[in-house]
Design a protein around this motif. Structure first.
Motif, PDB file in Angstrom:
ATOM      1  N   ALA A 162      35.114  34.919  40.840  1.00 50.46           N
ATOM      2  CA  ALA A 162      35.019  35.860  40.169  1.00 50.46           C
ATOM      3  C   ALA A 162      35.103  37.209  40.245  1.00 50.46           C
ATOM      4  O   ALA A 162      34.949  37.363  39.566  1.00 50.46           O
ATOM      5  N   LEU A 163      33.934  37.137  40.863  1.00 48.71           N
ATOM      6  CA  LEU A 163      33.812  38.094  41.294  1.00 48.71           C
ATOM      7  C   LEU A 163      35.642  39.474  41.999  1.00 48.71           C
ATOM      8  O   LEU A 163      34.986  40.830  41.173  1.00 48.71           O
ATOM      9  N   VAL A 164      36.208  39.356  42.126  1.00 52.41           N
ATOM     10  CA  VAL A 164      37.323  39.444  42.266  1.00 52.41           C
ATOM     11  C   VAL A 164      38.277  39.852  41.592  1.00 52.41           C
ATOM     12  O   VAL A 164      38.791  40.415  41.708  1.00 52.41           O
ATOM     13  N   GLU A 165      38.394  38.716  40.542  1.00 54.37           N
ATOM     14  CA  GLU A 165      39.906  38.273  40.433  1.00 54.37           C
ATOM     15  C   GLU A 165      40.342  39.501  38.767  1.00 54.37           C
ATOM     16  O   GLU A 165      40.755  39.777  38.512  1.00 54.37           O
ATOM     17  N   PRO A 166      38.817  40.628  38.815  1.00 50.56           N
ATOM     18  CA  PRO A 166      38.986  40.586  37.391  1.00 50.56           C
ATOM     19  C   PRO A 166      39.667  42.416  37.376  1.00 50.56           C
ATOM     20  O   PRO A 166      39.950  43.246  37.176  1.00 50.56           O
ATOM     21  N   LEU A 167      39.537  42.518  39.034  1.00 52.15           N
ATOM     22  CA  LEU A 167      39.400  43.716  40.104  1.00 52.15           C
ATOM     23  C   LEU A 167      41.281  43.727  40.008  1.00 52.15           C
ATOM     24  O   LEU A 167      41.838  44.837  40.559  1.00 52.15           O
ATOM     25  N   LEU A 168      42.090  42.969  40.150  1.00 55.06           N
ATOM     26  CA  LEU A 168      43.554  42.992  40.455  1.00 55.06           C
ATOM     27  C   LEU A 168      44.583  43.045  39.606  1.00 55.06           C
ATOM     28  O   LEU A 168      43.521  43.681  37.257  1.00 55.06           O
ATOM     29  N   ARG A 169      45.344  43.888  39.373  1.00 58.20           N
ATOM     30  CA  ARG A 169      46.509  44.229  38.071  1.00 58.20           C
ATOM     31  C   ARG A 169      46.948  42.968  38.271  1.00 58.20           C
ATOM     32  O   ARG A 169      47.000  42.940  36.976  1.00 58.20           O
ATOM     33  N   ASN A 170      47.181  41.748  38.885  1.00 54.57           N
ATOM     34  CA  ASN A 170      47.775  40.669  38.516  1.00 54.57           C
ATOM     35  C   ASN A 170      47.437  39.481  39.277  1.00 54.57           C
ATOM     36  O   ASN A 170      47.019  39.160  39.899  1.00 54.57           O
ATOM     37  N   PRO A 171      45.995  39.145  38.589  1.00 51.01           N
ATOM     38  CA  PRO A 171      45.250  37.886  38.953  1.00 51.01           C
ATOM     39  C   PRO A 171      46.001  36.557  39.398  1.00 51.01           C
ATOM     40  O   PRO A 171      47.169  36.596  38.813  1.00 51.01           O
ATOM     41  N   ILE A 172      45.236  36.275  40.400  1.00 50.36           N
ATOM     42  CA  ILE A 172      46.948  35.340  41.127  1.00 50.36           C
ATOM     43  C   ILE A 172      45.559  33.768  40.468  1.00 50.36           C
ATOM     44  O   ILE A 172      44.483  33.789  39.807  1.00 50.36           O
ATOM     45  N   LYS A 173      46.518  32.510  39.973  1.00 54.73           N
ATOM     46  CA  LYS A 173      46.253  31.815  39.041  1.00 54.73           C
ATOM     47  C   LYS A 173      45.060  30.972  40.199  1.00 54.73           C
ATOM     48  O   LYS A 173      46.054  30.505  41.457  1.00 54.73           O
ATOM     49  N   PRO A 174      44.302  30.132  40.297  1.00 57.70           N
ATOM     50  CA  PRO A 174      43.549  29.607  41.371  1.00 57.70           C
ATOM     51  C   PRO A 174      44.183  28.042  41.831  1.00 57.70           C
ATOM     52  O   PRO A 174      44.728  27.899  43.156  1.00 57.70           O
ATOM     53  N   ASP A 175      44.887  27.717  41.225  1.00 55.74           N
ATOM     54  CA  ASP A 175      46.351  26.711  41.450  1.00 55.74           C
ATOM     55  C   ASP A 175      47.435  27.007  41.905  1.00 55.74           C
ATOM     56  O   ASP A 175      48.090  25.825  42.204  1.00 55.74           O
ATOM     57  N   ALA A 176      47.204  28.654  42.132  1.00 56.37           N
ATOM     58  CA  ALA A 176      49.089  28.944  42.456  1.00 56.37           C
ATOM     59  C   ALA A 176      48.521  28.921  44.076  1.00 56.37           C
ATOM     60  O   ALA A 176      49.453  29.608  44.468  1.00 56.37           O
ATOM     61  N   ARG A 177      47.563  28.613  45.146  1.00 57.96           N
ATOM     62  CA  ARG A 177      47.257  29.526  46.055  1.00 57.96           C
ATOM     63  C   ARG A 177      47.246  28.100  46.871  1.00 57.96           C
ATOM     64  O   ARG A 177      47.202  26.776  46.923  1.00 57.96           O
TER      65      ARG A 177
END
Length: 178
Positions: A162-177
């Motif tokens: 939750a801290l890291v995702e907002p920093l990303l240009r194109n966030p990774i969906k949790p279920d895509a990992r």
């Protein structure tokens, strides 16, 4: 002089009751505080600057080998780096006040492969107001610091996501990992 810095970090940690409850404290980067320069050598002698990392989010972690919470969170920082990959998120472990030999011994014994930057005189740590170890600065893909995290974090957990995702240009969906 190094002993004074260690004492200041120890006293700073003792004075932060929020750290005792959760293990870490998250505060927004002060709106009017300028972005300090970041120019540091890594263990191979390469110079890293914040400007060169633009386009990728950055987790800038200030740590030392003598710091138990720093050592405890290092494996999860490694996991964080592996989950997102260096194209999207650059995890930089900036060692405060130690020499390359001690750091290399620690990295070899721990098996960690993080990018480690050197701050032997603690100048970068002072500029970034990293008075408590570990301190992590979360920087967005545009190069703007967003949050300061003081204390040990499990960087592989949902709270860290939750801290890291907002920093990303194109966030990774949790279920895509994987």
């Amino acid at each position: 002089m190094q002993r004074r810095h260690v004492l200041a970090w120890a006293l700073g940690a003792a004075a932060m009751p929020a750290l005792a409850q959760r293990g870490y404290d998250v505060t927004p980067w002060p709106a009017r505080q300028p972005v300090p320069p970041l120019q540091a050598l890594d263990m191979q002698g390469k110079t890293w600057t914040l400007a060169e990392l633009r386009g990728r989010a950055v987790v800038l972690n200030f740590w030392a080998t003598w710091c138990p919470p720093c050592r405890a969170e290092m494996p999860s920082l490694q996991q964080l780096a592996e989950i997102y990959g260096p194209e999207q998120l650059q995890v930089l472990a900036l060692n405060v006040g130690e020499g390359p030999r001690r750091i290399a011994q620690y990295l070899q014994s721990s098996g960690l492969e993080l990018t480690v930057l050197l701050d032997p005189k603690s100048e970068i740590a002072r500029a970034w107001d990293a008075r408590v170890l570990p301190t992590t600065i979360l920087i967005d893909a545009e190069g703007r610091p967003r949050q300061r995290v003081r204390g040990e974090v499990d960087w592989s957990g949902r709270e860290a996501q939750a801290l890291v995702e907002p920093l990303l240009r194109n966030p990774i969906k949790p279920d895509a990992r994987t």
